[in-house]
Design a protein around this motif. Sequence first.
Motif, PDB file in Angstrom:
ATOM      1  N   TYR A 179       0.842  -1.190   0.000  1.00 20.68           N
ATOM      2  CA  TYR A 179       0.000   0.000   0.000  1.00 20.68           C
ATOM      3  C   TYR A 179       0.877   1.239   0.000  1.00 20.68           C
ATOM      4  CZ  TYR A 179      -3.356  -3.479   1.537  1.00 20.68           C
ATOM      5  OH  TYR A 179      -4.142  -4.608   1.620  1.00 20.68           O
ATOM      6  N   GLU A 180       0.423   2.266  -0.685  1.00 24.38           N
ATOM      7  CA  GLU A 180       1.055   3.585  -0.653  1.00 24.38           C
ATOM      8  C   GLU A 180      -0.030   4.565  -0.243  1.00 24.38           C
ATOM      9  OE1 GLU A 180       2.717   6.543  -0.128  1.00 24.38           O
ATOM     10  OE2 GLU A 180       4.268   5.215  -0.918  1.00 24.38           O
ATOM     11  N   LEU A 181      -0.093   4.827   1.049  1.00 19.95           N
ATOM     12  CA  LEU A 181      -1.177   5.652   1.592  1.00 19.95           C
ATOM     13  C   LEU A 181      -0.671   6.965   2.183  1.00 19.95           C
ATOM     14  CD1 LEU A 181      -3.150   2.741   3.278  1.00 19.95           C
ATOM     15  CD2 LEU A 181      -3.544   3.776   1.044  1.00 19.95           C
ATOM     16  N   SER A 182       0.561   7.332   1.847  1.00 23.83           N
ATOM     17  CA  SER A 182       1.119   8.572   2.392  1.00 23.83           C
ATOM     18  C   SER A 182       0.389   9.811   1.875  1.00 23.83           C
ATOM     19  CB  SER A 182       2.608   8.674   2.059  1.00 23.83           C
ATOM     20  OG  SER A 182       2.796   8.719   0.657  1.00 23.83           O
ATOM     21  N   PHE A 183      -0.443   9.655   0.845  1.00 20.66           N
ATOM     22  CA  PHE A 183      -1.216  10.773   0.307  1.00 20.66           C
ATOM     23  C   PHE A 183      -2.386  11.131   1.221  1.00 20.66           C
ATOM     24  CE2 PHE A 183       0.164   7.981  -3.225  1.00 20.66           C
ATOM     25  CZ  PHE A 183       1.150   8.794  -3.754  1.00 20.66           C
ATOM     26  N   PHE A 184      -2.705  10.254   2.179  1.00 22.02           N
ATOM     27  CA  PHE A 184      -3.857  10.437   3.065  1.00 22.02           C
ATOM     28  C   PHE A 184      -3.386  10.760   4.472  1.00 22.02           C
ATOM     29  CE2 PHE A 184      -4.927   7.315  -0.213  1.00 22.02           C
ATOM     30  CZ  PHE A 184      -6.003   7.940  -0.811  1.00 22.02           C
ATOM     31  N   SER A 185      -4.293  11.285   5.291  1.00 19.00           N
ATOM     32  CA  SER A 185      -3.915  11.596   6.664  1.00 19.00           C
ATOM     33  C   SER A 185      -3.623  10.301   7.433  1.00 19.00           C
ATOM     34  CB  SER A 185      -5.030  12.385   7.359  1.00 19.00           C
ATOM     35  OG  SER A 185      -6.030  11.524   7.847  1.00 19.00           O
ATOM     36  N   PHE A 186      -2.804  10.420   8.429  1.00 19.32           N
ATOM     37  CA  PHE A 186      -2.376   9.264   9.219  1.00 19.32           C
ATOM     38  C   PHE A 186      -3.572   8.511   9.798  1.00 19.32           C
ATOM     39  CE2 PHE A 186      -1.228   7.434  13.338  1.00 19.32           C
ATOM     40  CZ  PHE A 186      -0.231   6.557  12.947  1.00 19.32           C
ATOM     41  N   PHE A 187      -4.577   9.238  10.236  1.00 20.74           N
ATOM     42  CA  PHE A 187      -5.727   8.625  10.904  1.00 20.74           C
ATOM     43  C   PHE A 187      -6.653   7.881   9.941  1.00 20.74           C
ATOM     44  CE2 PHE A 187      -4.358  12.207  13.540  1.00 20.74           C
ATOM     45  CZ  PHE A 187      -4.022  11.509  14.686  1.00 20.74           C
ATOM     46  N   GLN A 188      -6.571   8.180   8.658  1.00 23.23           N
ATOM     47  CA  GLN A 188      -7.400   7.499   7.666  1.00 23.23           C
ATOM     48  C   GLN A 188      -6.745   6.230   7.118  1.00 23.23           C
ATOM     49  OE1 GLN A 188      -7.643  10.759   4.825  1.00 23.23           O
ATOM     50  NE2 GLN A 188      -9.841  10.945   5.238  1.00 23.23           N
TER      51      GLN A 188
END
Length: 198
Positions: free
Chosen positions: A23-32
């Motif tokens: 997963y590459e989720l660094s585009f989203f806030s940490f809590f999401q």
Amino acid sequence: MKLYSLSILHKGATKSHLLKAAYELSFFSFFQRSSLQEFMTFTSALIVERTSHGSRASVKEQEYLCHVYVRNDDLSAVVIADHEYPQRVCFTLLDKVLEEFSRQVDSIDWPSGNPETINYKALDVYLAKYQNPKEADAMTKVQNELDETKIILHNTMESLLERGEKLDDLVAKSEHLGNQSKAFYKTARKQNSCCEIM
């Protein structure tokens, strides 16, 4: 253009299960991030379950596109990307990942495999590499270079005309053109001059 998730799954008779994912989720806030990761895993499994063997498909889910490939041997992969990411590059990635995974992981382990026990570490590398489709995919890179070449050639021709040089003067001065070619150019130019837009 962004890739968010790359998953490999096994399509069972009634249910599919996750074998490996990145997963590459660094585009989203940490809590999401944890909720998004769970949602992407759920969506990937559901899409694999609803896709027939030997099929490729693209499914729109809100602002994401989910690209899936289910092989005839039940091995499947899903990539979740934004709408701008090229579809062809996604399917190239899925082909590459599934081929490599099937060579490295024995098919006996697919039905009962678990993401922690399966030894395949390339998904994170592929997800990072394919973030830029122009660099990761040779065809996209070549097309981009060709497009740039066209622009450079077009700009070069425009810059010749901008310097005040006229094509007629260049033809007249040319050592590479014979007198007959120069005469042909002048005749053609006169005949086409009635069609020029002022």
